[in-house]
Design a protein around this motif. Sequence first.
Motif, PDB file in Angstrom:
ATOM      1  N   GLY A 130       0.822  -1.209   0.000  1.00 56.22           N
ATOM      2  CA  GLY A 130       0.000   0.000   0.000  1.00 56.22           C
ATOM      3  C   GLY A 130       0.852   1.253   0.000  1.00 56.22           C
ATOM      4  O   GLY A 130       0.581   2.212  -0.723  1.00 56.22           O
ATOM      5  N   ILE A 138       2.253   0.052  -4.928  1.00 53.26           N
ATOM      6  CA  ILE A 138       2.076  -1.214  -5.653  1.00 53.26           C
ATOM      7  C   ILE A 138       0.621  -1.665  -5.560  1.00 53.26           C
ATOM      8  O   ILE A 138       0.050  -2.146  -6.536  1.00 53.26           O
ATOM      9  CB  ILE A 138       3.039  -2.277  -5.063  1.00 53.26           C
ATOM     10  N   GLY A 139       0.037  -1.501  -4.394  1.00 53.00           N
ATOM     11  CA  GLY A 139      -1.369  -1.859  -4.205  1.00 53.00           C
ATOM     12  C   GLY A 139      -1.517  -3.224  -3.556  1.00 53.00           C
ATOM     13  O   GLY A 139      -0.936  -4.206  -4.016  1.00 53.00           O
ATOM     14  N   GLU A 140      -2.319  -3.274  -2.490  1.00 57.34           N
ATOM     15  CA  GLU A 140      -2.493  -4.543  -1.776  1.00 57.34           C
ATOM     16  C   GLU A 140      -3.081  -5.624  -2.676  1.00 57.34           C
ATOM     17  O   GLU A 140      -2.867  -6.807  -2.453  1.00 57.34           O
ATOM     18  CB  GLU A 140      -3.394  -4.332  -0.554  1.00 57.34           C
ATOM     19  N   ARG A 141      -3.823  -5.204  -3.702  1.00 56.46           N
ATOM     20  CA  ARG A 141      -4.423  -6.180  -4.602  1.00 56.46           C
ATOM     21  C   ARG A 141      -3.371  -6.927  -5.404  1.00 56.46           C
ATOM     22  O   ARG A 141      -3.635  -8.003  -5.946  1.00 56.46           O
ATOM     23  CB  ARG A 141      -5.375  -5.445  -5.547  1.00 56.46           C
ATOM     24  N   GLN A 142      -2.180  -6.318  -5.497  1.00 62.00           N
ATOM     25  CA  GLN A 142      -1.100  -6.967  -6.246  1.00 62.00           C
ATOM     26  C   GLN A 142      -0.243  -7.861  -5.357  1.00 62.00           C
ATOM     27  O   GLN A 142       0.930  -8.109  -5.640  1.00 62.00           O
ATOM     28  CB  GLN A 142      -0.233  -5.921  -6.945  1.00 62.00           C
ATOM     29  N   LEU A 181       1.803  10.298   2.988  1.00 57.94           N
ATOM     30  CA  LEU A 181       1.034   9.086   2.715  1.00 57.94           C
ATOM     31  C   LEU A 181      -0.445   9.299   3.060  1.00 57.94           C
ATOM     32  O   LEU A 181      -1.342   8.923   2.294  1.00 57.94           O
ATOM     33  CB  LEU A 181       1.623   7.939   3.538  1.00 57.94           C
ATOM     34  N   ARG A 220      -1.834  11.479   0.364  1.00 60.42           N
ATOM     35  CA  ARG A 220      -2.018  10.705  -0.884  1.00 60.42           C
ATOM     36  C   ARG A 220      -3.260   9.827  -0.784  1.00 60.42           C
ATOM     37  O   ARG A 220      -4.074   9.767  -1.710  1.00 60.42           O
ATOM     38  CB  ARG A 220      -0.786   9.821  -1.130  1.00 60.42           C
ATOM     39  N   GLN A 223      -7.756   4.967  -4.005  1.00 60.56           N
ATOM     40  CA  GLN A 223      -7.629   3.699  -4.725  1.00 60.56           C
ATOM     41  C   GLN A 223      -6.187   3.191  -4.779  1.00 60.56           C
ATOM     42  O   GLN A 223      -5.960   2.011  -5.025  1.00 60.56           O
ATOM     43  CB  GLN A 223      -8.208   3.818  -6.140  1.00 60.56           C
ATOM     44  N   ILE A 224      -5.194   4.080  -4.569  1.00 61.79           N
ATOM     45  CA  ILE A 224      -3.794   3.641  -4.698  1.00 61.79           C
ATOM     46  C   ILE A 224      -3.464   2.547  -3.695  1.00 61.79           C
ATOM     47  O   ILE A 224      -2.744   1.607  -4.004  1.00 61.79           O
ATOM     48  CB  ILE A 224      -2.821   4.836  -4.554  1.00 61.79           C
ATOM     49  N   TRP A 225      -4.016   2.670  -2.486  1.00 65.73           N
ATOM     50  CA  TRP A 225      -3.659   1.688  -1.448  1.00 65.73           C
ATOM     51  C   TRP A 225      -3.947   0.259  -1.897  1.00 65.73           C
ATOM     52  O   TRP A 225      -3.133  -0.639  -1.699  1.00 65.73           O
ATOM     53  CB  TRP A 225      -4.397   1.992  -0.137  1.00 65.73           C
ATOM     54  N   THR A 226      -5.094   0.042  -2.495  1.00 68.29           N
ATOM     55  CA  THR A 226      -5.415  -1.326  -2.907  1.00 68.29           C
ATOM     56  C   THR A 226      -5.048  -1.615  -4.359  1.00 68.29           C
ATOM     57  O   THR A 226      -4.555  -2.681  -4.676  1.00 68.29           O
ATOM     58  CB  THR A 226      -6.921  -1.634  -2.730  1.00 68.29           C
ATOM     59  N   ARG A 227      -5.270  -0.623  -5.247  1.00 66.46           N
ATOM     60  CA  ARG A 227      -5.084  -0.922  -6.666  1.00 66.46           C
ATOM     61  C   ARG A 227      -3.723  -0.529  -7.199  1.00 66.46           C
ATOM     62  O   ARG A 227      -3.374  -0.855  -8.328  1.00 66.46           O
ATOM     63  CB  ARG A 227      -6.182  -0.237  -7.482  1.00 66.46           C
ATOM     64  N   GLY A 228      -2.940   0.209  -6.405  1.00 65.61           N
ATOM     65  CA  GLY A 228      -1.643   0.649  -6.881  1.00 65.61           C
ATOM     66  C   GLY A 228      -1.748   1.981  -7.583  1.00 65.61           C
ATOM     67  O   GLY A 228      -2.850   2.470  -7.874  1.00 65.61           O
ATOM     68  N   ALA A 229      -0.589   2.571  -7.870  1.00 63.05           N
ATOM     69  CA  ALA A 229      -0.564   3.908  -8.459  1.00 63.05           C
ATOM     70  C   ALA A 229      -0.693   3.853  -9.968  1.00 63.05           C
ATOM     71  O   ALA A 229      -0.534   4.864 -10.653  1.00 63.05           O
ATOM     72  CB  ALA A 229       0.721   4.628  -8.049  1.00 63.05           C
TER      73      ALA A 229
END
Lengths: 520, 520
Positions: free
Chosen positions: A219, A223-227, B180, B183, B189-195
């Motif tokens: 997070g 990178i994202g937790e989903r990754q 952070l 952001r 959405q960055i936390w889960t899906r990434g940047a």
Amino acid sequence: MTSSLSDVQSPFPEPTTDEAMSGLTAAFDPGRFHDDAMDIVNRLTAYLGDRSVRGLDLIDPAVLLKAARGLMTPERQHVADFDPDRVNQIVNLYAETGIPVHSPGYMGRQFSGVVPLAGLIDLVSSVVNQPSSFYEAGQLPNVAERLMADELNRFIGWDRDRFAMVTTSGGSLANLTALLAARNRAFPQIWTRGAGDTPGPPAIAISEDAHYSVTRAAGVLGIGERQIIRLPADRTGRIRPDLAEPVLEEARERGLRPFCLVASAGTTSMGAFDPLEELADLARRHELWLHVDGAHGASLLLSDRHRDKLRGIEHADSLTWDAHKMLFMPAPCTLLFYRDKTAAHGAFKQRASYVFDEEPDIYSAYDSADKNFECTKRPMIMPLWTVWSVYGQALFAQKIDRLCEMTRQAHRMISAEPDFAVAHEPESNILCFRYLPDGMDPAAAHRLQLEIRNRIRGGGRFFISKVDIHGVAALRVVVMNHLIEADHLAMLIAEIRDIGQQVLRESATARHDQRNGSHS
Amino acid sequence: MTSSLSDVQSPFPEPTTDEAMSGLTAAFDPGRFHDDAMDIVNRLTAYLGDRSVRGLDLIDPAVLLKAARGLMTPERQHVADFDPDRVNQIVNLYAETGIPVHSPGYMGRQFSGVVPLAGLIDLVSSVVNQPSSFYEAGQLPNVAERLMADELNRFIGWDRDRFAMVTTSGGSLANLTALLAARNRAFPQIWTRGAGDTPGPPAIAISEDAHYSVTRAAGVLGIGERQIIRLPADRTGRIRPDLAEPVLEEARERGLRPFCLVASAGTTSMGAFDPLEELADLARRHELWLHVDGAHGASLLLSDRHRDKLRGIEHADSLTWDAHKMLFMPAPCTLLFYRDKTAAHGAFKQRASYVFDEEPDIYSAYDSADKNFECTKRPMIMPLWTVWSVYGQALFAQKIDRLCEMTRQAHRMISAEPDFAVAHEPESNILCFRYLPDGMDPAAAHRLQLEIRNRIRGGGRFFISKVDIHGVAALRVVVMNHLIEADHLAMLIAEIRDIGQQVLRESATARHDQRNGSHS
């Protein structure tokens, strides 16, 4: 001046320069320091000498808040009018309200009753105040880091001219730093261009049982937790390399770009050691950075008897090693090792004139600010290096052996109890188990363990922790104290049984009352 | 067992259980602790009593490495055979090789000679070992954080039911944490899906003169250093709000998505305070999170005379405040304040069963692990809260006033010297200036300051720093010690002049020799 700020203007006249200087002189007086120190050392000596079996005296925060507020100087007091006994009152409250880490009743967490000398060196560090991200500001700490790195790397086994070590403020930060270095090696463009235009989503492969700091890092780093690719673990918490391979391949097929595999050398929950040799093979085949979170278990490298648990560590790219866990240092003291020092420099990339010397010299070669998050960093190596220098490796090895042996003893004793169920065979000094007497409702097992854990904490004789394993709470002991004997374990077992029986009786009564419509 | 590991098998027989326990008993003996403590306290009392004017004794790392290695116990020694005097030798080397932060000769960095009582509380912290990310593990530290937050927030002026404060290991980490949180608020959405799939590149607006940790944060968080918008500063290092607005607009036109504006309350180089009220207006108009890096200067809030420098702070979203700078605590002790506590929780988003309680209760409401990077965190608030409780706010205010006054004195004295040029009027306790005698080659100014700085360091009487201002090095004094008097400043000025003249003579001779083809 805004109204909110004008409220706090001092309501009494400003002191004269002489008054101000006399207050400063009193607070900085070496004689005052000496007197305070005598009281504190005597108090701590008594604290260390107390071998009674004690747990935590858990206090309602509102009550403690009131007690602590009562120890604060009234706002209008002049500096020189301080009450010298106030310090002792604060130290007493501090010592009395903590988990008694030096008592055999403490079996709950991975931080320890420190080697007392380590605490004294922290006193020196705080008075001589040498932040250690720059050689110039902390010469001996920076040299001690180099010496300690060499000492410990003998057990890791990396090329001593190529490896690197930095200290940092805790294992979570070390894991984040290693993952950043790994990200920057695989995706160098992210540092300058951002994570917005990588050819596919960067991904991290970790155990189902990895520490929360690892998923959190995904997070943080964009990178994202989903990754996060979750690798299956066996029932004792070890990654299964045979099942990991297809999971990785499937992730690649979904378009993910895994760049790092995180293994644990001592998981937090059960102290499980992932099979490093097989995982190193896997990482090599998939071109992944292999980071080993050895926060808890890397210290087993120092023991002839237990080193084998980390077989394959020499193939890792980086290793987190907490000296505040199984090296018995004040928290935090974390060492992050890299097999290749160029990787250490890759975590952060930049310059600032007031800190980074424009012309590298023999001094700046020892700086670490370009390799750790901290600019101002505590010289956390000093307690470790000093204790190591005075007592040698043997102190650590002997204590680790003792703790692991006592944990196996706990395993033998608890396995022999018909109403207890151990969750695994201990690989180090962590053991998880449940109180599960015959005939109890399996659906109630989770609540029962939670209730037992909290009541034991409330009882104040033992301090143990709880952890969820496969969704059901378990009791967890972490043997950090070499004074723990079989007798203490027997006392704990008896206490768990007493409390467990009591909880079961209470809920039977409650069910009975409910059935009978009683509200009394 | 691999060959690299088998090398380190102990070459002597394993100790018996009795031998091992006797070694452990010796190392953990309270009497041993008491004896070591007496020696160390006496040594530190003498250290604190030494008021001689001293700088740094800079040592070749190879030489120091050898000396330090000589203090390490041979590998084969049994634990119980330790040399009790070894500790004193290490403490002496430690005290002698550091920057003497308690001497009036120390004027070089932003960390300080600590209030001695603070060091003693660090000793208590290290012995009772209460990591403070969880209430349960450190009850008093967590309560003290709440009390100290309330005390300091009175000077910030935020709603006391809405603001939040966390401690963290240094200003760099606090800045990263705040960015952070910013952001995550702007781009959840960055936390889960990434940047990878934001609608446009997230961007951060900062001063040309911001601390390196801020640009670094862009690299860490997946934003990318290229997405940093540099706001123009005036010649004293303050952001110019009138010029900032068009720069922000231009960045938006390029497609960037700025979400945060970082202002400095005390830049590292010159101690400049950005105009917070105007920047708060700008941030509001552009819907930017306003983070104030007050690592150095936030402490001026405690002074009636200097609070005005932070006018407008009540409009900020977050504030970094280093107690190891102008609150004279052992390093590091950083406080990160948020105007809105929900923002503090937004920095990190996750759960882990063994740490985060599934049912929030009165205890877990005090936990901070979900709001800071550290899982195991030093109870760094304890020295600050104790000193504040014993001596009150006045100690800090009086010392800060004294340091700022002495810096103005330095400014008056240096301005009056015809061969010196001050770079700015000091806003707090930092002053930058150059030695620039009439007739010298302006192109040589940079090298001259570097050379002066290093030779002063080498002389061992004063310790000052250097900083690049508009690409040219300047000398920098940071007045952290209330014992510094005008006489010391006069001595420093004379020393700079002597060294400067000597360097100029040497380079004139070198040029002359070169012209005459001499290589002697």
